[in-house]
Motif scaffolding. Structure first.
Motif, PDB file in Angstrom:
ATOM      1  N   CYS A   1       1.021   7.651   4.565  1.00 21.62           N
ATOM      2  CA  CYS A   1       0.638   7.764   3.154  1.00 21.62           C
ATOM      3  C   CYS A   1      -0.499   6.791   2.824  1.00 21.62           C
ATOM      4  O   CYS A   1      -1.446   7.147   2.115  1.00 21.62           O
ATOM      5  N   ALA A   2      -0.401   5.557   3.332  1.00 18.65           N
ATOM      6  CA  ALA A   2      -1.435   4.568   3.048  1.00 18.65           C
ATOM      7  C   ALA A   2      -2.769   5.030   3.610  1.00 18.65           C
ATOM      8  O   ALA A   2      -3.815   4.910   2.979  1.00 18.65           O
ATOM      9  N   MET A   3      -2.685   5.560   4.814  1.00 20.77           N
ATOM     10  CA  MET A   3      -3.870   6.089   5.479  1.00 20.77           C
ATOM     11  C   MET A   3      -4.523   7.164   4.619  1.00 20.77           C
ATOM     12  O   MET A   3      -5.733   7.132   4.358  1.00 20.77           O
ATOM     13  N   ALA A   4      -3.686   8.122   4.167  1.00 25.76           N
ATOM     14  CA  ALA A   4      -4.216   9.197   3.343  1.00 25.76           C
ATOM     15  C   ALA A   4      -4.814   8.625   2.060  1.00 25.76           C
ATOM     16  O   ALA A   4      -5.912   9.021   1.647  1.00 25.76           O
ATOM     17  N   ALA A   5      -4.111   7.670   1.455  1.00 25.65           N
ATOM     18  CA  ALA A   5      -4.623   7.084   0.212  1.00 25.65           C
ATOM     19  C   ALA A   5      -5.978   6.433   0.459  1.00 25.65           C
ATOM     20  O   ALA A   5      -6.912   6.599  -0.331  1.00 25.65           O
ATOM     21  N   GLY A   6      -6.083   5.689   1.567  1.00 25.80           N
ATOM     22  CA  GLY A   6      -7.338   5.002   1.863  1.00 25.80           C
ATOM     23  C   GLY A   6      -8.477   5.982   2.083  1.00 25.80           C
ATOM     24  O   GLY A   6      -9.578   5.812   1.554  1.00 25.80           O
ATOM     25  N   VAL A   7      -8.198   7.040   2.854  1.00 28.52           N
ATOM     26  CA  VAL A   7      -9.269   8.004   3.140  1.00 28.52           C
ATOM     27  C   VAL A   7      -9.642   8.777   1.879  1.00 28.52           C
ATOM     28  O   VAL A   7     -10.820   9.019   1.611  1.00 28.52           O
ATOM     29  N   PHE A   8      -8.638   9.142   1.077  1.00 26.98           N
ATOM     30  CA  PHE A   8      -8.945   9.862  -0.163  1.00 26.98           C
ATOM     31  C   PHE A   8      -9.791   8.984  -1.078  1.00 26.98           C
ATOM     32  O   PHE A   8     -10.735   9.455  -1.713  1.00 26.98           O
ATOM     33  N   LEU A   9      -9.436   7.716  -1.134  1.00 24.62           N
ATOM     34  CA  LEU A   9     -10.218   6.798  -1.970  1.00 24.62           C
ATOM     35  C   LEU A   9     -11.662   6.737  -1.469  1.00 24.62           C
ATOM     36  O   LEU A   9     -12.610   6.833  -2.250  1.00 24.62           O
ATOM     37  N   ALA A  10     -11.809   6.625  -0.153  1.00 27.12           N
ATOM     38  CA  ALA A  10     -13.157   6.565   0.413  1.00 27.12           C
ATOM     39  C   ALA A  10     -13.901   7.867   0.166  1.00 27.12           C
ATOM     40  O   ALA A  10     -15.101   7.868  -0.096  1.00 27.12           O
ATOM     41  N   MET A  11     -13.168   9.000   0.229  1.00 27.27           N
ATOM     42  CA  MET A  11     -13.826  10.288  -0.041  1.00 27.27           C
ATOM     43  C   MET A  11     -14.290  10.350  -1.481  1.00 27.27           C
ATOM     44  O   MET A  11     -15.347  10.885  -1.792  1.00 27.27           O
ATOM     45  N   ASP A  12     -13.471   9.792  -2.365  1.00 28.32           N
ATOM     46  CA  ASP A  12     -13.807   9.873  -3.785  1.00 28.32           C
ATOM     47  C   ASP A  12     -14.998   8.971  -4.115  1.00 28.32           C
ATOM     48  O   ASP A  12     -15.952   9.413  -4.746  1.00 28.32           O
ATOM     49  N   ILE A  13     -14.941   7.705  -3.705  1.00 28.95           N
ATOM     50  CA  ILE A  13     -16.052   6.820  -4.051  1.00 28.95           C
ATOM     51  C   ILE A  13     -17.177   6.913  -3.024  1.00 28.95           C
ATOM     52  O   ILE A  13     -18.230   6.323  -3.199  1.00 28.95           O
ATOM     53  N   GLN A  14     -16.940   7.630  -1.941  1.00 28.44           N
ATOM     54  CA  GLN A  14     -17.954   7.964  -0.933  1.00 28.44           C
ATOM     55  C   GLN A  14     -18.533   6.760  -0.220  1.00 28.44           C
ATOM     56  O   GLN A  14     -19.613   6.821   0.335  1.00 28.44           O
ATOM     57  N   MET A  15     -17.846   5.619  -0.323  1.00 25.01           N
ATOM     58  CA  MET A  15     -18.331   4.475   0.439  1.00 25.01           C
ATOM     59  C   MET A  15     -17.144   3.605   0.831  1.00 25.01           C
ATOM     60  O   MET A  15     -16.034   3.814   0.369  1.00 25.01           O
ATOM     61  N   LEU A  16     -17.404   2.646   1.689  1.00 18.35           N
ATOM     62  CA  LEU A  16     -16.360   1.747   2.147  1.00 18.35           C
ATOM     63  C   LEU A  16     -16.762   0.341   1.797  1.00 18.35           C
ATOM     64  O   LEU A  16     -17.923  -0.023   1.870  1.00 18.35           O
ATOM     65  N   GLU A  17     -15.759  -0.439   1.489  1.00 17.84           N
ATOM     66  CA  GLU A  17     -16.064  -1.778   1.030  1.00 17.84           C
ATOM     67  C   GLU A  17     -14.785  -2.567   1.251  1.00 17.84           C
ATOM     68  O   GLU A  17     -13.691  -2.021   1.096  1.00 17.84           O
ATOM     69  N   THR A  18     -14.894  -3.820   1.650  1.00 19.22           N
ATOM     70  CA  THR A  18     -13.705  -4.477   2.195  1.00 19.22           C
ATOM     71  C   THR A  18     -12.663  -4.863   1.153  1.00 19.22           C
ATOM     72  O   THR A  18     -11.538  -5.154   1.501  1.00 19.22           O
ATOM     73  N   THR A  19     -13.029  -4.898  -0.124  1.00 18.91           N
ATOM     74  CA  THR A  19     -12.000  -5.234  -1.097  1.00 18.91           C
ATOM     75  C   THR A  19     -11.422  -3.991  -1.771  1.00 18.91           C
ATOM     76  O   THR A  19     -10.671  -4.103  -2.721  1.00 18.91           O
ATOM     77  N   MET A  20     -11.776  -2.807  -1.255  1.00 18.88           N
ATOM     78  CA  MET A  20     -11.320  -1.598  -1.941  1.00 18.88           C
ATOM     79  C   MET A  20      -9.811  -1.454  -1.917  1.00 18.88           C
ATOM     80  O   MET A  20      -9.226  -0.890  -2.839  1.00 18.88           O
ATOM     81  N   GLY A  21      -9.161  -1.976  -0.889  1.00 22.09           N
ATOM     82  CA  GLY A  21      -7.708  -1.876  -0.837  1.00 22.09           C
ATOM     83  C   GLY A  21      -7.053  -2.818  -1.820  1.00 22.09           C
ATOM     84  O   GLY A  21      -6.151  -2.455  -2.562  1.00 22.09           O
ATOM     85  N   PHE A  22      -7.570  -4.052  -1.851  1.00 18.50           N
ATOM     86  CA  PHE A  22      -6.928  -5.056  -2.685  1.00 18.50           C
ATOM     87  C   PHE A  22      -6.993  -4.688  -4.159  1.00 18.50           C
ATOM     88  O   PHE A  22      -6.045  -4.900  -4.894  1.00 18.50           O
ATOM     89  N   ARG A  23      -8.114  -4.114  -4.579  1.00 19.67           N
ATOM     90  CA  ARG A  23      -8.166  -3.833  -6.010  1.00 19.67           C
ATOM     91  C   ARG A  23      -7.324  -2.634  -6.410  1.00 19.67           C
ATOM     92  O   ARG A  23      -7.114  -2.383  -7.580  1.00 19.67           O
ATOM     93  N   MET A  24      -6.837  -1.865  -5.424  1.00 17.99           N
ATOM     94  CA  MET A  24      -5.885  -0.801  -5.738  1.00 17.99           C
ATOM     95  C   MET A  24      -4.455  -1.332  -5.748  1.00 17.99           C
ATOM     96  O   MET A  24      -3.539  -0.648  -6.191  1.00 17.99           O
ATOM     97  N   LEU A  25      -4.246  -2.539  -5.213  1.00 16.19           N
ATOM     98  CA  LEU A  25      -2.886  -2.983  -4.928  1.00 16.19           C
ATOM     99  C   LEU A  25      -2.027  -3.117  -6.187  1.00 16.19           C
ATOM    100  O   LEU A  25      -0.930  -2.573  -6.254  1.00 16.19           O
TER     101      LEU A  25
END
Lengths: 396, 366, 315
Positions: free
Chosen positions: C218-242
């Protein structure tokens, strides 16, 4: 424990020779804007490379060392980092912190009490102009927000926007410049239809953009491209909420083109400190930067180069790396009268100074003449997309 | 000689910041070590304390509300009261939540406090923060202090000006560090007395077995709120000292929960929760590691670059900051696993004669 | 703005809210399961999401170097295995030693893991943003036309359709797992009462492993969906969703996966709808306070109804 650590630290640091000229360079290596910071740090290193490659410091060619530390864009980290730079590394001066908050904190807490000069590469807060009490120890190589906000408002007028919505990231840099812009734009007779802060680094700004998009076709966007700016712009384009975009240099980056695509940015204009390739100083810088693979017109990269180069010139002019003499020398080398020195012309400057002459550094990011507060006035250029890349044109 | 002065000043700065964190850790020890309240909102109380102090003591400013220019001790006292007041409000509604829930509630409230400080920019100057915060001892050399009472009773501004010019520019540093260490000592003594008192033993009883304590007629909720408020007041004071040390505070980076809340927790757990000496030891130790690790890692990378000249160390240099965070994370895991009760485990105050052996062996407590 | 025939509330507020909600929901499932079964708040969950997205990017980059353009949803499959190994490894080395200890220890350990994982990603991939998918996602033309003919034009890019579909499939699979399989029932039993579950002979270690695997997917899917939505990767993207994900887990009730899904959707919608001009032209709540919406819901929920909407466990 402490003694052991200190001893270890001292031993490890002994690898750098003591006879060299050392300056401290706290940069936001970690923290919220490491991506913005990385090219600036590269520009600082490039300046040091140029100094060392063209004869080094003083008559005997001492090495010019930049000792980097991590200020993390955070007052706590900056104060700690600069304490170490000044007391443990014994640096002669500070070229540094990227963020205004970190710059003010390290200067007021450590550098000014210790009598060490700070030359900030990109702190733009108006508070820096008024922070010193009777000392002349804080300079900056980037113009205060007050200049760029007005330049941007004039640009908006020139582009024929009579109404505009403003969205700014709620951080020290963007909030300040947005406030200046709004005041200036309204003063010129424009209408600001919406003026909202947004929280940096959110996953979605669609609703904000949609709400503001109902009020105007034009958006003034103040944000760092790396912490929400690109996302907000993408959301605005996806929902077609806005047609025209203007913004300040925090947004101007090749990253923006890579991510959003040049074809989607045809209606965007961003200001930045003067980076018109037709001026000799910027042309000189652009050539050097291209050669070294440093992005020449990314935000504050040119300022980073200027700050480091001027610091080296000031120390050379002072004739020693004593902390006291540098401030006066910095004023002497930065403004006329004197032979004009362009970025990279270290050998020329060194020869003139050795002969007792005067020099006047004309920087990559502007003429870098300091006023009584240690601020520089801004020359700005506007960047638009031409043939898939940013092209700058001087506006002021 | 100058180099040794520099090392000395750096050690003083380690003592200063370590001392401020020690005050935070002592405050947390009241909440967690004594009463078992899982507060992850330390940063919120720190911010309340720091902002109250800053607004009250700075000179009048156009950037934020006031700048009331009040005396420094008054500012610190108000910082404690303000922080305690907020803690009281939170305590009244949240204290019945246990453990993880209280943790998440406090983290949420701390974030909301930070958002308010950030968005109400008429009062706090928003994300740009408040600067020129007066620092104890150093502030005497500011003109607005030496030209007004009580200092003006002892000398004219000109005399004072000449006097401060004659001092070395770091004169305030040992005094400031000494003041903070004194505050740490005073709070430590007060907390030790509290811990040994019936109140402290009652806290332990409530923490260990709430229903038994309740059954024996103790007002558990009230005691919990007391611990929460006292801890928060101490954190408010630490926040005020933190503001003095930095001289500029802004809501986002200064009060980053990973850097304040998390660090203080690591300090308390590493030093030994429930043990006031442990809290202080942990604070100085962890801060020294945190601060000195930058020098060591920087030096180590230079060394690697010097030994393996073919390798390009520049990428390591640009990422040294992250490497440092990673090593600190690993160090924390090691401390957690090697010293489960902290370096100085808790010693029970109750019936000291009978219990010494047990306390020694149980070590870790809830 | 796309001319949406007065349907802009759905298109610009409701659908974006649901998209965000789906991402929160998937993340919150893992949090609520760990919270329910292992009994601690896993602060490293956001970082696992983030590292999953980075691994997916790497898979895509490797395939791209071999001349193969992988869709993120395909590239995420091999990356999922690595993330699950990461989950199991951290559990084995960093969380298991504290299983019998006080909760604070393991929470601290997860906090430390958060630092370690994030710094590791920053050291390996660097702190700069990476482009996940370049360009601007235009609305799906077919959908726009069909719904436009019906008088309720839906403006939705393909990436959002993928995110919705992916979330629905994962939630259906999860409900099958929890209701129909032995291990799923065991997980629910442990979540409801660990002691009772232990007495009835459930292998708790196996349940814990299953929890990490389900949470990891589930976390994996959430991370990839988030990346698909914002279309970029950034190292604090997980923490600000926490923290919003914690809020979602609490809103739905700890230990209740469906509650987490519901909570995620509510938090996502609340965040986006807070900027709707309910009164006048201006956003109801200044977007500067947008982050606070989730926290406020969370705190109010804890005070008013700590067991959550779905009667999860209350400590």
């Amino acid at each position: 424990m402490k003694n052991v650590l200190m001893a270890t630290a001292a031993t490890l640091l002994a690898t750098s020779a003591m006879a060299d000229v050392n300056i401290g360079n706290p940069m936001a290596m970690t923290g919220p804007i490491p991506d913005l910071n990385a090219p600036i740090a590269a520009a600082v290193d490039l300046a040091a490379t140029h100094v060392n490659a063209q004869g080094g410091m003083f008559a005997d060619g001492e090495a010019f060392n930049v000792i980097r530390a991590d200020s993390a864009c955070d007052p706590t980290a900056a104060v700690d980092a600069v304490t170490k730079l000044i007391n443990v590394n014994g640096v002669s001066a500070i070229v540094g912190p990227v963020c205004s908050g970190a710059t003010i904190a390290q200067a007021e807490s450590v550098a000014i009490p210790a009598g060490v000069l700070t030359l900030s590469v990109s702190a733009s807060s108006p508070a820096i102009s008024t922070m010193e009490d009777g000392t002349d120890l804080v300079f900056r190589a980037a113009a205060s927000d007050a200049y760029q906000g007005v330049a941007l408002a004039e640009l908006a007028m020139a582009n024929g926007y009579s109404d505009i919505a403003v969205s700014y990231a709620n951080d020290d840099y963007n909030a300040a410049i947005a406030a200046v812009f709004v005041e200036a734009f309204e003063g010129m007779g424009g209408t600001v239809t919406a003026n909202e802060a947004h929280e940096p680094n959110k996953a979605s700004y669609r609703s904000e953009v949609a709400t503001m998009g109902g009020t105007s076709d034009n958006l003034a966007l103040f944000s760092y491209y790396g912490s929400g700016g690109i996302t907000l712009m993408r959301n605005a384009l996806e929902t077609s909420a806005f047609t025209n975009f203007i913004g300040a240099d925090g947004m101007l980056s090749d990253e923006l083109i890579e991510q959003i695509g040049a074809e989607n940015l045809m209606t965007s204009t961003f200001t930045t400190s003067a980076s018109d390739a037709s001026t000799p100083s910027f042309a000189a810088w652009a050539a050097l930067a291209d050669e070294a693979g440093v992005p020449a017109s990314d935000p504050f990269v040119a300022n980073g180069y200027d700050a480091t180069f001027m610091m080296a010139l000031a120390i050379e002019h002072a004739g020693s790396d004593d902390r006291e003499a540098i401030a006066a020398s910095l004023r002497a080398i930065a403004s006329g009268p004197g032979e004009v020195i362009l970025p990279g012309q270290w050998a020329e400057a060194k020869a003139i100074l050795a002969a007792g002459g005067d020099i006047n550094y004309e920087g990559a990011a502007g003429n870098q003449d300091f006023d009584e507060n240690g601020d520089v006035a801004g020359n700005f250029s506007k960047s638009t997309i031409v043939d898939g890349a940013w092209a700058a044109e001087l506006i002021q | 000689m100058e180099a040794y002065l520099g090392y000395g000043l750096y050690i003083l700065s380690l003592l200063t910041v370590g001392g401020i964190y020690a005050i935070f850790a002592l405050g947390l020890n009241v909440q967690w070590g004594f009463a078992g309240l899982f507060n992850v909102g330390i940063v919120g109380f720190a911010a309340v304390g720091a902002y109250s102090y800053a607004l009250l003591t700075t000179a009048e400013s156009t950037f934020h509300l006031g700048g009331f220019g009040l005396p420094l001790p008054l500012g610190m006292a108000v910082a404690m009261v303000a922080s305690a007041f907020i803690a009281g409000l939170i305590g009244l509604i949240c204290i019945r939540l246990r453990s993880d829930y209280l943790a998440i509630a406090t983290i949420g409230i701390a974030e909301i406090i930070k958002l308010i400080l950030k968005n109400e920019s008429d009062i706090t100057n928003g994300p740009r923060g408040i600067n020129k915060i007066p620092r104890t001892w150093e502030h005497f050399s500011e003109e607005r202090f030496y030209s007004s009472w009580p200092m003006s009773w002892f000398g004219t501004p000109e005399n004072w000006d000449a006097f401060f010019d004659s001092l070395p520019n770091w004169y305030w540093q040992p005094l400031f560090a000494g003041t903070i260490l004194l505050v740490v000592y005073v709070i430590y003594r007060m907390l030790e007395r509290a811990r040994m008192s019936p109140w402290g033993r009652m806290m332990t009883a409530i923490r260990e077995n709430e229903s038994a304590a309740r059954a024996s007629g103790k007002n558990v909720t009230r005691r919990r709120i007391e611990a929460f408020v006292i801890g928060a007041a101490i954190m408010g004071l630490a926040g005020a000292l933190f503001a003095q040390h930095l001289r500029l505070i802004e809501p986002t980076q200064t009060f980053d929960s990973a850097k304040v809340t998390f660090l203080v927790w690591v300090m308390l757990i590493a030093g030994g929760s429930g043990n006031n000496k442990g809290a202080i030891l942990g604070a100085f130790l962890i801060w020294t590691i945190w601060s000195a690790s930058e020098l060591i890692i920087g030096g180590a990378i230079n060394l690697i670059g010097a030994i393996f000249t073919t390798m390009d160390a520049s990428i390591l240099q640009t990422r040294a900051g992250f490497l440092r965070m990673m090593l600190i994370g690993i160090l924390m895991q090691v401390i957690l696993q090697r010293y489960p009760g902290g370096i100085l485990p808790e010693v029970r105050p109750a019936s000291p004669k009978a219990d010494t052996k047990v306390a020694g062996t149980t070590g870790e407590t809830k | 703005m796309w001319d949406a025939f007065g349907f802009e509330f759905v298109n610009f507020y409701f659908i974006p809210g649901l998209v965000l909600g789906c991402i929160y929901a998937l993340g919150a499932i893992g949090i609520t399961l760990t919270f329910g079964i292992l009994r601690f708040a896993n602060f490293a969950h956001g970082e696992i999401m983030m590292s999953g997205a980075y691994l997916t990017w790497t898979m895509m980059a490797i395939a791209g170097a071999a001349g193969l353009a992988l869709h993120p949803l395909v590239a995420m499959v091999p990356a999922t295995f690595i993330v699950i190994l990461l989950f199991l490894g951290t559990d084995r080395w960093f969380y298991k030693p504290f299983r019998k200890e006080d909760t604070i220890k393991v929470v601290m350990a997860s906090f430390g893991m958060m630092l370690i994982i994030r710094s590791a990603v920053q050291v390996i991939w660097g702190p700069n943003q990476l482009t996940f998918v370049p360009g601007i996602a235009r609305p799906n033309a077919t959908l726009q036309q069909i719904t436009g003919d019906l008088g309720a034009m839906i403006i939705m890019p393909n990436k959002h359709i993928f995110i919705f579909a992916g979330t629905v499939i994962i939630v259906i699979a999860l409900s099958y797992l929890l209701n129909r399989t032995r291990i799923g029932k065991a997980m629910r039993a442990v979540s409801d009462s660990p002691d009772l579950a232990h007495v009835t002979g459930i292998d708790v270690d196996r349940v814990i492993r299953a929890t990490w695997i389900v949470g990891g997917i589930c976390a994996m899917a959430a991370g990839v969906f988030l990346a698909m939505d914002i279309q970029m990767l950034e190292t604090t993207m997980g923490f600000r969703m926490l923290l919003p994900m914690f809020a979602a887990a609490i809103l739905g009730g700890i230990g209740k996966p469906y509650g987490a899904v519901f909570g995620g959707l509510v938090i996502g919608l609340a965040e986006e709808l807070s900027a709707y001009p309910w009164i006048g032209d201006a956003p109801l709540l200044s977007p500067g306070y947008k982050t606070g919406v989730a926290f406020a819901i969370m705190v109010i929920m804890l005070i008013v109804r700590p067991q959550g909407l779905f009667k999860g466990r209350s400590f």
